[in-house]
Design a protein around this motif. Sequence first.
Motif, PDB file in Angstrom:
ATOM      1  N   TYR A 291       0.805  -1.216   0.000  1.00 53.97           N
ATOM      2  CA  TYR A 291       0.000   0.000   0.000  1.00 53.97           C
ATOM      3  C   TYR A 291       0.845   1.276   0.000  1.00 53.97           C
ATOM      4  N   ARG A 292       1.802   1.398   0.901  1.00 56.41           N
ATOM      5  CA  ARG A 292       2.379   2.721   1.189  1.00 56.41           C
ATOM      6  C   ARG A 292       3.669   3.042   0.440  1.00 56.41           C
ATOM      7  N   PRO A 310       0.831  13.172   0.849  1.00 60.95           N
ATOM      8  CA  PRO A 310       0.032  13.290   2.074  1.00 60.95           C
ATOM      9  C   PRO A 310       0.862  13.764   3.260  1.00 60.95           C
ATOM     10  N   GLU A 312       0.128  12.814   6.255  1.00 66.51           N
ATOM     11  CA  GLU A 312       0.134  11.678   7.167  1.00 66.51           C
ATOM     12  C   GLU A 312       0.641  10.444   6.436  1.00 66.51           C
ATOM     13  N   LYS A 314      -0.030   7.423   6.966  1.00 64.36           N
ATOM     14  CA  LYS A 314      -1.086   6.428   6.765  1.00 64.36           C
ATOM     15  C   LYS A 314      -1.806   6.628   5.436  1.00 64.36           C
ATOM     16  N   ASP A 315      -1.667   7.828   4.846  1.00 67.42           N
ATOM     17  CA  ASP A 315      -2.328   8.115   3.572  1.00 67.42           C
ATOM     18  C   ASP A 315      -1.412   7.889   2.376  1.00 67.42           C
ATOM     19  N   HIS A 317       0.269   6.134  -0.669  1.00 68.62           N
ATOM     20  CA  HIS A 317      -0.405   5.207  -1.587  1.00 68.62           C
ATOM     21  C   HIS A 317       0.485   4.975  -2.809  1.00 68.62           C
ATOM     22  N   ARG A 416      -9.955   2.098   0.236  1.00 64.09           N
ATOM     23  CA  ARG A 416      -8.591   2.613   0.061  1.00 64.09           C
ATOM     24  C   ARG A 416      -8.267   2.843  -1.409  1.00 64.09           C
ATOM     25  N   ARG A 419     -10.480   6.645  -2.835  1.00 65.26           N
ATOM     26  CA  ARG A 419     -10.291   8.016  -2.356  1.00 65.26           C
ATOM     27  C   ARG A 419      -9.767   8.903  -3.483  1.00 65.26           C
ATOM     28  N   ASP A 421      -8.501  12.061  -2.947  1.00 66.07           N
ATOM     29  CA  ASP A 421      -7.413  12.960  -2.559  1.00 66.07           C
ATOM     30  C   ASP A 421      -6.067  12.371  -2.968  1.00 66.07           C
ATOM     31  N   TYR A 422      -5.178  13.255  -3.362  1.00 64.45           N
ATOM     32  CA  TYR A 422      -3.826  12.924  -3.810  1.00 64.45           C
ATOM     33  C   TYR A 422      -3.825  11.961  -4.999  1.00 64.45           C
ATOM     34  N   MET A 424      -5.408   9.148  -5.397  1.00 63.82           N
ATOM     35  CA  MET A 424      -5.380   7.736  -5.020  1.00 63.82           C
ATOM     36  C   MET A 424      -6.285   6.896  -5.916  1.00 63.82           C
TER      37      MET A 424
END
Length: 439
Positions: A291-292, A310, A312, A314-315, A317, A416, A419, A421-422, A424
């Motif tokens: 994921y990250r 991001p 954070e 956690k965001d 991707h 996931r 989304r 944003d950014y 994703m």
Amino acid sequence: MVQISEQKTAKLPPSNHEFAEVIHRLEAGGSMLPDTPENLMQIIGLYKAYAVPMDFYWRDLLYIAEREFLNPFPFFKYFLPQDYLQRHNHYAGDDAELRVWRGEATAHPELLAFIEKGETVKMPKLLHHLFHDRINMEFAEACMRAMLWHGKDMGLGKFDDYLDTEEYRENADRAIKAYFKSNPVMQALYKLFPDMFLEQCRQASYYSNLGLFWEVMAPVFFEMSDLYDEGKLTSVPQAMDFLVNGIFAVASRPIYHHVYVGDECYEVIPKSKGFVWLYEAALPYVEAVFYRTAPFRGTKSYNAQAKQIPSEQKDFHYGILYADVFPVATAGIPPTLLMQDMLHFLPQYLVDYYQQYCRGEDDMLIQLGISFQRSMYNVTSAVIQALRTATLYPLDDTNSEHLQANRDFFETQLNRFTRSDYGMRNAAKLRDIQRQDYR
């Protein structure tokens, strides 16, 4: 006459999720990857091609963690000693703790042949290394660093938290002092910069963590390839179920870090701490690498004001589930160096398949990279199904509330990939892998 009452099967209305078709497939015990013979052939072929270099990765990761440790000049850390090539995998061979693969416990024959000859001819190891005619350990190290960097933010297991404890610091101190007992210069530097050495020790602990994780996965992939060749693995859901069963079979495998100085063993992270494979290695690996990871260098600004990545972790991707597969010679994502490693060990049926669609030999890297993406969506599906099994309800539960809880879980996982944003949603490849012409 005995009357048998039929149990009513609870049903839910169709999902309204963007990936409703995938949700329904998961609810039926399937994978995010559609069940087609072509998809099955691609993912099994890639598991086999991945398992051979992985057999080197896990051995060398443990060698670096246990023997190279804090060597300030690790010029030969990729030169795997014979005893590590002969080291028995705990999940293969006659003396296995749990025999996952029916093959041998020592290094795979195809790996040994490649180490000796590479893509060129038989020559000294140093020349193979200088010509970059070798297994690309840089990929393994990039995965390890992703786990290290994202470790504190994932909320999975207790391994990363332990690295900040006083007990870990004391264990590391003993190992560091023993390792440099004959090196007064490094001893002096350790006194001046203890935190720097401790951070390097933490990194070595993640080398061990990832090595122990891949020691399990290599025989799992080898066995899946053999079963496919024998005609015993005939569908994508079967392949996913094999992974799910494997996850549960080895879930409690200890995760530890031992350092060897001569014949003396120093337990930086003892087995007695109770860290286990599923929570301390497998789930963090999937989160950090699938994921990250981190943006491909040069494509995104890390400037906070630019807001291109991001705020954070956690965001993030940028893992293989989102990657555009280009041959850009990166160790991380997209995993070009891994793709180059896998190219050497493709089964013939996959080579023949790629030749039907390739725009030349160089395009084969792109094709196998996309197949690898499909195969990792299937692995992620296995992890999702395993988590659902461990924390929620059976797929054939007769209680509609339980089935709704399962659906909520599946939809949360797939959110996931939706989304906006950014970017994703556009980056996620879940939509692409539903099409067979995604090449």
